[in-house]
Design an enzyme around this catalytic site. Structure first.
Site, PDB file in Angstrom:
ATOM      1  N   GLY A   5       1.008  -1.344  -0.214  1.00 51.20           N
ATOM      2  CA  GLY A   5      -0.188   0.055   0.101  1.00 51.20           C
ATOM      3  C   GLY A   5       1.010   1.096  -0.325  1.00 51.20           C
ATOM      4  O   GLY A   5       2.119   1.022  -0.078  1.00 51.20           O
ATOM      5  N   GLN A  17       3.194   9.849   1.524  1.00 53.98           N
ATOM      6  CA  GLN A  17       3.936   9.257   2.053  1.00 53.98           C
ATOM      7  C   GLN A  17       5.026   9.423   0.227  1.00 53.98           C
ATOM      8  O   GLN A  17       5.640   9.537   0.530  1.00 53.98           O
ATOM      9  CB  GLN A  17       3.984   7.539   1.899  1.00 53.98           C
ATOM     10  CG  GLN A  17       4.203   6.910   3.199  1.00 53.98           C
ATOM     11  CD  GLN A  17       4.279   5.320   3.084  1.00 53.98           C
ATOM     12  OE1 GLN A  17       2.719   5.064   2.210  1.00 53.98           O
ATOM     13  NE2 GLN A  17       5.070   4.891   3.371  1.00 53.98           N
ATOM     14  N   CYS A  77       7.461  -0.957   5.521  1.00 52.49           N
ATOM     15  CA  CYS A  77       7.009   0.440   5.801  1.00 52.49           C
ATOM     16  C   CYS A  77       7.916   0.354   4.070  1.00 52.49           C
ATOM     17  O   CYS A  77       8.396   0.402   4.722  1.00 52.49           O
ATOM     18  CB  CYS A  77       6.393   1.527   6.469  1.00 52.49           C
ATOM     19  SG  CYS A  77       5.902   3.248   5.287  1.00 52.49           S
ATOM     20  N   LEU A  78       7.114   0.994   3.213  1.00 52.43           N
ATOM     21  CA  LEU A  78       8.568   2.040   2.257  1.00 52.43           C
ATOM     22  C   LEU A  78       8.717   3.226   2.999  1.00 52.43           C
ATOM     23  O   LEU A  78       9.836   3.315   1.797  1.00 52.43           O
ATOM     24  CB  LEU A  78       7.500   2.621   0.648  1.00 52.43           C
ATOM     25  CG  LEU A  78       6.658   0.819   0.418  1.00 52.43           C
ATOM     26  CD1 LEU A  78       5.964   1.851  -1.346  1.00 52.43           C
ATOM     27  CD2 LEU A  78       8.164   0.164   0.015  1.00 52.43           C
ATOM     28  N   HIS A  84      -2.707   0.077   8.299  1.00 51.67           N
ATOM     29  CA  HIS A  84      -1.552   0.387   7.975  1.00 51.67           C
ATOM     30  C   HIS A  84      -1.695   1.860   8.052  1.00 51.67           C
ATOM     31  O   HIS A  84      -0.514   2.906   7.803  1.00 51.67           O
ATOM     32  CB  HIS A  84      -0.326  -0.832   7.787  1.00 51.67           C
ATOM     33  CG  HIS A  84       0.918   0.239   7.351  1.00 51.67           C
ATOM     34  ND1 HIS A  84       1.881  -1.004   8.192  1.00 51.67           N
ATOM     35  CD2 HIS A  84       1.439   0.816   6.399  1.00 51.67           C
ATOM     36  CE1 HIS A  84       2.806   0.010   7.508  1.00 51.67           C
ATOM     37  NE2 HIS A  84       2.689   1.011   6.925  1.00 51.67           N
ATOM     38  N   GLU A  85      -2.409   1.545   6.259  1.00 49.98           N
ATOM     39  CA  GLU A  85      -2.244   3.177   5.334  1.00 49.98           C
ATOM     40  C   GLU A  85      -3.039   4.481   5.963  1.00 49.98           C
ATOM     41  O   GLU A  85      -3.038   5.203   6.523  1.00 49.98           O
ATOM     42  CB  GLU A  85      -2.946   2.245   3.937  1.00 49.98           C
ATOM     43  CG  GLU A  85      -2.026   1.198   3.495  1.00 49.98           C
ATOM     44  CD  GLU A  85      -0.741   1.533   3.313  1.00 49.98           C
ATOM     45  OE1 GLU A  85      -0.054   2.828   3.470  1.00 49.98           O
ATOM     46  OE2 GLU A  85       0.181   0.493   2.838  1.00 49.98           O
ATOM     47  N   HIS A 122      -1.532   6.004   8.294  1.00 51.06           N
ATOM     48  CA  HIS A 122      -0.586   7.363   8.134  1.00 51.06           C
ATOM     49  C   HIS A 122      -1.098   8.719   8.168  1.00 51.06           C
ATOM     50  O   HIS A 122      -0.406   9.521   8.117  1.00 51.06           O
ATOM     51  CB  HIS A 122      -0.010   6.711   6.789  1.00 51.06           C
ATOM     52  CG  HIS A 122       1.316   5.427   6.048  1.00 51.06           C
ATOM     53  ND1 HIS A 122       2.620   6.703   6.988  1.00 51.06           N
ATOM     54  CD2 HIS A 122       1.503   4.813   5.840  1.00 51.06           C
ATOM     55  CE1 HIS A 122       3.775   5.557   6.883  1.00 51.06           C
ATOM     56  NE2 HIS A 122       3.254   4.259   5.857  1.00 51.06           N
TER      57      HIS A 122
HETATM   58 ZN    ZN Z   1       4.359   2.389   5.505  1.00 45.42          ZN
END
Ligand code: ZN
Length: 180
Positions: free
Chosen positions: A48, A53, A99-100, A141-142, A145
């Protein structure tokens, strides 16, 4: 266009993102952001990607909603705009999450097994989606953010934060412990 990804420490990752307005929807800039986010998450092969981000503090994320057994099969992402988690399962599960924004780390996070989410799609249509298992984990998770919350905040202990490269050793250790 593939977008640069904000790395841990960038203030944008810690802000509460703002709602997308009706006017935003029709702007070429917003539609471009959605196309760019999709291209970025596909090229990074992420589970995701949330707008903060990519340095856009808006309540938008992309998430994998269908899993494929084959690694190289096309993955199905959906966009969630102004999402609201309207129901969650009582049952929770621990799982390692990457996580990216800090791909070097994995964090053990407890999440609800299933969620019901209400969100707008790219056409401005409101939908309700129910997900369980891995996609439900990705959604949570998203969603975090959008509120400036990262997996490291959810770790029950700093011992639940590891280098991604060492996951196999951790899993082996867990197996040994549960076998003994
Ligand atoms: Zn993340």
């Amino acid at each position: 266009m593939k977008l640069p990804i904000a790395q841990l420490g960038q203030p944008v990752l810690r802000k509460v993102a703002t709602e997308v307005t009706a006017q935003d929807f029709s702007t070429p800039e917003f539609q471009q952001l959605l196309r760019d986010m999709q291209e970025t998450v596909e090229s990074e092969k992420g589970a995701g990607l949330a707008a903060p981000q990519v340095f856009a503090s808006q309540r938008v994320f992309f998430a994998l909603t269908e899993l494929s057994d084959e690694d190289d099969a096309p993955r199905h992402y959906e966009v969630f705009i102004n999402p609201r988690i309207i129901a969650v399962s009582e049952q929770t599960k621990l799982g390692w999450e990457g996580c990216l924004s800090f791909a070097e780390l994995l964090v053990l996070v407890r999440r609800h097994l299933a969620v019901r989410v209400e969100a707008f799609n790219e056409k401005g249509e409101l939908r309700t989606i129910e997900l369980d298992g891995f996609p439900a984990r990705v959604i949570q998770h998203e969603f975090d953010h959008l509120d400036g919350i990262l997996t490291i905040d959810r770790a029950a202990s700093t011992r639940d934060i590891i280098k991604a490269s060492e996951l196999d050793s951790v899993l082996e250790e867990e197996e040994t412990q549960s076998a003994s």
